[in-house]
Design a protein around this motif. Structure first.
Motif, PDB file in Angstrom:
ATOM      1  N   GLU A   1     104.622 -10.515  61.903  1.00 44.51           N
ATOM      2  CA  GLU A   1     105.501 -10.460  63.077  1.00 44.51           C
ATOM      3  C   GLU A   1     106.415  -9.236  63.093  1.00 44.51           C
ATOM      4  N   ASP A   2     106.401  -8.442  62.016  1.00 48.75           N
ATOM      5  CA  ASP A   2     107.132  -7.172  62.012  1.00 48.75           C
ATOM      6  C   ASP A   2     106.325  -6.059  62.685  1.00 48.75           C
ATOM      7  N   THR A   3     105.068  -6.345  63.006  1.00 54.33           N
ATOM      8  CA  THR A   3     104.231  -5.358  63.667  1.00 54.33           C
ATOM      9  C   THR A   3     104.845  -4.956  64.999  1.00 54.33           C
ATOM     10  N   ALA A   4     105.038  -3.657  65.174  1.00 57.32           N
ATOM     11  CA  ALA A   4     105.690  -3.140  66.372  1.00 57.32           C
ATOM     12  C   ALA A   4     105.702  -1.624  66.319  1.00 57.32           C
ATOM     13  N   VAL A   5     106.091  -1.016  67.424  1.00 56.88           N
ATOM     14  CA  VAL A   5     106.441   0.398  67.416  1.00 56.88           C
ATOM     15  C   VAL A   5     107.933   0.478  67.117  1.00 56.88           C
ATOM     16  N   TYR A   6     108.274   1.242  66.118  1.00 60.53           N
ATOM     17  CA  TYR A   6     109.666   1.388  65.704  1.00 60.53           C
ATOM     18  C   TYR A   6     110.225   2.710  66.217  1.00 60.53           C
ATOM     19  N   TYR A   7     111.398   2.615  66.832  1.00 59.38           N
ATOM     20  CA  TYR A   7     112.037   3.783  67.430  1.00 59.38           C
ATOM     21  C   TYR A   7     113.348   4.089  66.722  1.00 59.38           C
ATOM     22  N   CYS A   8     113.501   5.340  66.356  1.00 61.13           N
ATOM     23  CA  CYS A   8     114.769   5.814  65.827  1.00 61.13           C
ATOM     24  C   CYS A   8     115.758   5.990  66.982  1.00 61.13           C
ATOM     25  N   ASN A   9     117.012   5.655  66.736  1.00 57.90           N
ATOM     26  CA  ASN A   9     118.041   5.730  67.776  1.00 57.90           C
ATOM     27  C   ASN A   9     119.307   6.336  67.194  1.00 57.90           C
ATOM     28  N   ALA A  10     119.984   7.136  67.998  1.00 60.34           N
ATOM     29  CA  ALA A  10     121.256   7.694  67.535  1.00 60.34           C
ATOM     30  C   ALA A  10     122.191   7.898  68.720  1.00 60.34           C
ATOM     31  N   LYS A  11     123.443   7.624  68.518  1.00 58.97           N
ATOM     32  CA  LYS A  11     124.484   7.900  69.503  1.00 58.97           C
ATOM     33  C   LYS A  11     125.220   9.149  69.033  1.00 58.97           C
ATOM     34  N   ILE A  12     125.035  10.216  69.776  1.00 56.86           N
ATOM     35  CA  ILE A  12     125.448  11.548  69.338  1.00 56.86           C
ATOM     36  C   ILE A  12     126.438  12.145  70.323  1.00 56.86           C
ATOM     37  N   ARG A  13     127.451  12.766  69.761  1.00 59.78           N
ATOM     38  CA  ARG A  13     128.434  13.480  70.574  1.00 59.78           C
ATOM     39  C   ARG A  13     128.135  14.973  70.468  1.00 59.78           C
ATOM     40  N   ARG A  14     127.764  15.559  71.588  1.00 62.21           N
ATOM     41  CA  ARG A  14     127.346  16.951  71.539  1.00 62.21           C
ATOM     42  C   ARG A  14     128.529  17.910  71.427  1.00 62.21           C
ATOM     43  N   ARG A  15     129.648  17.523  72.025  1.00 60.94           N
ATOM     44  CA  ARG A  15     130.861  18.323  71.907  1.00 60.94           C
ATOM     45  C   ARG A  15     132.026  17.361  71.674  1.00 60.94           C
ATOM     46  N   SER A  16     133.076  17.836  71.065  1.00 63.64           N
ATOM     47  CA  SER A  16     134.190  16.955  70.702  1.00 63.64           C
ATOM     48  C   SER A  16     134.823  16.288  71.916  1.00 63.64           C
ATOM     49  N   PHE A  17     134.736  16.925  73.066  1.00 64.69           N
ATOM     50  CA  PHE A  17     135.378  16.398  74.260  1.00 64.69           C
ATOM     51  C   PHE A  17     134.428  15.561  75.119  1.00 64.69           C
ATOM     52  N   LEU A  18     133.189  15.375  74.670  1.00 58.82           N
ATOM     53  CA  LEU A  18     132.218  14.600  75.417  1.00 58.82           C
ATOM     54  C   LEU A  18     132.061  13.211  74.813  1.00 58.82           C
ATOM     55  N   ALA A  19     131.578  12.300  75.605  1.00 57.17           N
ATOM     56  CA  ALA A  19     131.294  10.956  75.117  1.00 57.17           C
ATOM     57  C   ALA A  19     129.972  10.950  74.349  1.00 57.17           C
ATOM     58  N   ASP A  20     129.771   9.887  73.577  1.00 61.72           N
ATOM     59  CA  ASP A  20     128.496   9.722  72.887  1.00 61.72           C
ATOM     60  C   ASP A  20     127.378   9.577  73.909  1.00 61.72           C
ATOM     61  N   TYR A  21     126.219  10.128  73.518  1.00 60.08           N
ATOM     62  CA  TYR A  21     125.023   9.977  74.349  1.00 60.08           C
ATOM     63  C   TYR A  21     123.926   9.407  73.455  1.00 60.08           C
ATOM     64  N   GLU A  22     123.123   8.535  74.026  1.00 66.41           N
ATOM     65  CA  GLU A  22     122.099   7.856  73.247  1.00 66.41           C
ATOM     66  C   GLU A  22     120.782   8.631  73.276  1.00 66.41           C
ATOM     67  N   TYR A  23     120.225   8.856  72.100  1.00 65.56           N
ATOM     68  CA  TYR A  23     118.948   9.547  71.962  1.00 65.56           C
ATOM     69  C   TYR A  23     117.940   8.638  71.272  1.00 65.56           C
ATOM     70  N   TRP A  24     116.653   8.870  71.609  1.00 65.27           N
ATOM     71  CA  TRP A  24     115.564   8.090  71.033  1.00 65.27           C
ATOM     72  C   TRP A  24     114.532   9.023  70.415  1.00 65.27           C
ATOM     73  N   GLY A  25     113.955   8.600  69.298  1.00 63.83           N
ATOM     74  CA  GLY A  25     112.826   9.286  68.720  1.00 63.83           C
ATOM     75  C   GLY A  25     111.548   8.883  69.418  1.00 63.83           C
ATOM     76  N   GLN A  26     110.430   9.401  68.940  1.00 57.52           N
ATOM     77  CA  GLN A  26     109.161   9.232  69.628  1.00 57.52           C
ATOM     78  C   GLN A  26     108.470   7.912  69.324  1.00 57.52           C
ATOM     79  N   GLY A  27     108.949   7.162  68.355  1.00 60.64           N
ATOM     80  CA  GLY A  27     108.296   5.899  68.019  1.00 60.64           C
ATOM     81  C   GLY A  27     107.224   6.078  66.967  1.00 60.64           C
ATOM     82  N   THR A  28     107.163   5.141  66.048  1.00 61.47           N
ATOM     83  CA  THR A  28     106.136   5.158  65.007  1.00 61.47           C
ATOM     84  C   THR A  28     105.596   3.747  64.825  1.00 61.47           C
ATOM     85  N   GLN A  29     104.290   3.629  64.724  1.00 61.69           N
ATOM     86  CA  GLN A  29     103.639   2.319  64.669  1.00 61.69           C
ATOM     87  C   GLN A  29     103.699   1.740  63.260  1.00 61.69           C
TER      88      GLN A  29
END
Length: 120
Positions: A87-115
């Motif tokens: 039941e762990d079988t799935a596509v797994y996606y890396c995720n990160a909430k990244i702030r590109r500049r100190s004055f900007l809010a976090d933005y969510e990024y996703w990786g390409q997925g791995t089976q």
């Protein structure tokens, strides 16, 4: 900003796999990093996350079997998966909430997925 995931593959039930993800590009800071997973016909769901302070959060279904870790200097997040179940079988996606500049809010990024496929 890019997230590049690696690892995954086919393993028998009870086995182990390790996923790795690295964030690259120009950014100010990374807040939360982690892994989500998705099976066909279902919504993407949390597997595990880790904050910049080292706080972790796990889905109930993976607690005690998966371990998320992070190397802040290398901008990486790993997911060690032990005692894998079909039941762990799935596509797994890396995720990160990244702030590109100190004055900007976090933005969510996703990786390409791995089976990840766990055979019974």
């Amino acid at each position: 900003v890019q997230l590049q995931a690696s690892g995954g593959g086919l393993v028998q039930a009870g086995g182990s796999l390790r996923l790795s993800c690295v964030a690259s590009g120009n950014f100010f800071s990374i807040n939360v990093m982690g892994w989500y997973r998705q099976t066909p016909g279902k919504q993407r769901e949390l597997a595990a996350t880790i904050t910049s302070g080292g706080g972790t959060n796990y889905a109930d279904s993976v607690k005690g079997r998966f371990t998320v870790s992070r190397d802040k200097a290398r901008n990486t997040v790993d997911l060690q998966m032990n005692s894998l179940k079909p039941e762990d079988t799935a596509v797994y996606y890396c995720n990160a909430k990244i702030r590109r500049r100190s004055f900007l809010a976090d933005y969510e990024y996703w990786g390409q997925g791995t089976q990840v496929t766990v055979s019974s």
